[in-house]
Design a protein around this motif. Structure first.
Motif, PDB file in Angstrom:
ATOM      1  N   TYR A   4       0.847  -1.193   0.000  1.00  0.00           N
ATOM      2  CA  TYR A   4       0.000   0.000   0.000  1.00  0.00           C
ATOM      3  C   TYR A   4       0.882   1.241   0.000  1.00  0.00           C
ATOM      4  N   THR A   5       0.371   2.315  -0.600  1.00  0.00           N
ATOM      5  CA  THR A   5       1.098   3.582  -0.619  1.00  0.00           C
ATOM      6  C   THR A   5       0.234   4.659   0.014  1.00  0.00           C
ATOM      7  N   LEU A   6       0.819   5.348   0.982  1.00  0.00           N
ATOM      8  CA  LEU A   6       0.150   6.432   1.697  1.00  0.00           C
ATOM      9  C   LEU A   6       0.827   7.740   1.312  1.00  0.00           C
ATOM     10  N   THR A   7       0.028   8.726   0.893  1.00  0.00           N
ATOM     11  CA  THR A   7       0.553  10.015   0.473  1.00  0.00           C
ATOM     12  C   THR A   7      -0.277  11.116   1.118  1.00  0.00           C
ATOM     13  N   ALA A   8       0.392  12.173   1.597  1.00  0.00           N
ATOM     14  CA  ALA A   8      -0.296  13.339   2.157  1.00  0.00           C
ATOM     15  C   ALA A   8       0.305  14.597   1.536  1.00  0.00           C
ATOM     16  N   PHE A   9      -0.554  15.593   1.321  1.00  0.00           N
ATOM     17  CA  PHE A   9      -0.150  16.834   0.666  1.00  0.00           C
ATOM     18  C   PHE A   9      -0.569  18.053   1.478  1.00  0.00           C
ATOM     19  N   ASP A  10       0.205  19.113   1.347  1.00  0.00           N
ATOM     20  CA  ASP A  10      -0.145  20.409   1.911  1.00  0.00           C
ATOM     21  C   ASP A  10      -1.053  21.124   0.913  1.00  0.00           C
ATOM     22  N   LYS A  11      -1.714  22.199   1.338  1.00  0.00           N
ATOM     23  CA  LYS A  11      -2.597  22.941   0.427  1.00  0.00           C
ATOM     24  C   LYS A  11      -1.840  23.501  -0.776  1.00  0.00           C
ATOM     25  N   ALA A  29      -4.516  -2.214   6.484  1.00  0.00           N
ATOM     26  CA  ALA A  29      -3.814  -1.117   5.820  1.00  0.00           C
ATOM     27  C   ALA A  29      -4.439   0.229   6.189  1.00  0.00           C
ATOM     28  N   LYS A  30      -5.743   0.274   6.267  1.00  0.00           N
ATOM     29  CA  LYS A  30      -6.428   1.515   6.649  1.00  0.00           C
ATOM     30  C   LYS A  30      -6.018   1.932   8.061  1.00  0.00           C
ATOM     31  N   LYS A  31      -5.954   0.974   8.983  1.00  0.00           N
ATOM     32  CA  LYS A  31      -5.547   1.274  10.364  1.00  0.00           C
ATOM     33  C   LYS A  31      -4.099   1.742  10.418  1.00  0.00           C
ATOM     34  N   ILE A  32      -3.219   1.062   9.691  1.00  0.00           N
ATOM     35  CA  ILE A  32      -1.806   1.452   9.652  1.00  0.00           C
ATOM     36  C   ILE A  32      -1.671   2.841   9.045  1.00  0.00           C
ATOM     37  N   GLY A  33      -2.387   3.101   7.964  1.00  0.00           N
ATOM     38  CA  GLY A  33      -2.346   4.411   7.320  1.00  0.00           C
ATOM     39  C   GLY A  33      -2.797   5.520   8.251  1.00  0.00           C
ATOM     40  N   GLU A  34      -3.880   5.290   8.975  1.00  0.00           N
ATOM     41  CA  GLU A  34      -4.380   6.297   9.915  1.00  0.00           C
ATOM     42  C   GLU A  34      -3.365   6.549  11.033  1.00  0.00           C
ATOM     43  N   GLN A  35      -2.699   5.493  11.495  1.00  0.00           N
ATOM     44  CA  GLN A  35      -1.673   5.641  12.535  1.00  0.00           C
ATOM     45  C   GLN A  35      -0.494   6.469  12.015  1.00  0.00           C
ATOM     46  N   LEU A  37      -0.541   8.675   9.644  1.00  0.00           N
ATOM     47  CA  LEU A  37      -0.998  10.059   9.496  1.00  0.00           C
ATOM     48  C   LEU A  37      -0.954  10.791  10.835  1.00  0.00           C
ATOM     49  N   ARG A  38      -1.386  10.119  11.895  1.00  0.00           N
ATOM     50  CA  ARG A  38      -1.327  10.729  13.228  1.00  0.00           C
ATOM     51  C   ARG A  38       0.124  11.002  13.632  1.00  0.00           C
ATOM     52  N   GLU A  39       1.014  10.043  13.379  1.00  0.00           N
ATOM     53  CA  GLU A  39       2.426  10.194  13.745  1.00  0.00           C
ATOM     54  C   GLU A  39       3.073  11.388  13.052  1.00  0.00           C
ATOM     55  N   HIS A  40       2.655  11.687  11.834  1.00  0.00           N
ATOM     56  CA  HIS A  40       3.240  12.771  11.052  1.00  0.00           C
ATOM     57  C   HIS A  40       2.378  14.036  11.058  1.00  0.00           C
ATOM     58  N   ASN A  41       1.355  14.077  11.917  1.00  0.00           N
ATOM     59  CA  ASN A  41       0.450  15.229  12.028  1.00  0.00           C
ATOM     60  C   ASN A  41      -0.151  15.613  10.681  1.00  0.00           C
ATOM     61  N   CYS A  42      -0.604  14.610   9.937  1.00  0.00           N
ATOM     62  CA  CYS A  42      -1.178  14.849   8.607  1.00  0.00           C
ATOM     63  C   CYS A  42      -2.653  14.452   8.517  1.00  0.00           C
ATOM     64  N   GLN A  55      -6.376   0.711  -6.156  1.00  0.00           N
ATOM     65  CA  GLN A  55      -7.659   0.830  -5.457  1.00  0.00           C
ATOM     66  C   GLN A  55      -7.517   1.762  -4.260  1.00  0.00           C
ATOM     67  N   LEU A  56      -8.395   2.751  -4.174  1.00  0.00           N
ATOM     68  CA  LEU A  56      -8.373   3.735  -3.100  1.00  0.00           C
ATOM     69  C   LEU A  56      -9.040   3.138  -1.856  1.00  0.00           C
ATOM     70  N   ILE A  57      -8.322   3.122  -0.723  1.00  0.00           N
ATOM     71  CA  ILE A  57      -8.923   2.572   0.490  1.00  0.00           C
ATOM     72  C   ILE A  57      -9.066   3.625   1.595  1.00  0.00           C
ATOM     73  N   LEU A  58      -8.370   4.767   1.454  1.00  0.00           N
ATOM     74  CA  LEU A  58      -8.452   5.831   2.442  1.00  0.00           C
ATOM     75  C   LEU A  58      -8.260   7.146   1.710  1.00  0.00           C
TER      76      LEU A  58
END
Length: 61
Positions: A4-11, A29-35, A37-42, A55-58
């Protein structure tokens, strides 16, 4: 295990997080991704988590 690949972006469009990880299934994967995101304040940033097949899961905008 599936990948799975998790990506976060700024505005501004700057990529804040780009991590690949393995999980047993989409729910895990959804639980790991959410964790991660919390760790990186995203949590409140635009983010997505996708399977290796695209396939989009989150998603948050």
């Amino acid at each position: 295990m599936p990948t799975y690949t998790l990506t976060a972006f700024d505005k501004s469009g700057e990529k804040l997080l780009d991590e690949t990880f393995e999980a047993a299934n989409d729910e895990e994967a959804k639980k790991i991704g959410e964790q991660k995101l919390r760790e990186h304040n995203c949590c409140d940033k635009t983010h997505r988590c996708v399977t290796s097949s695209g396939q989009l899961i989150l998603f948050h905008r």
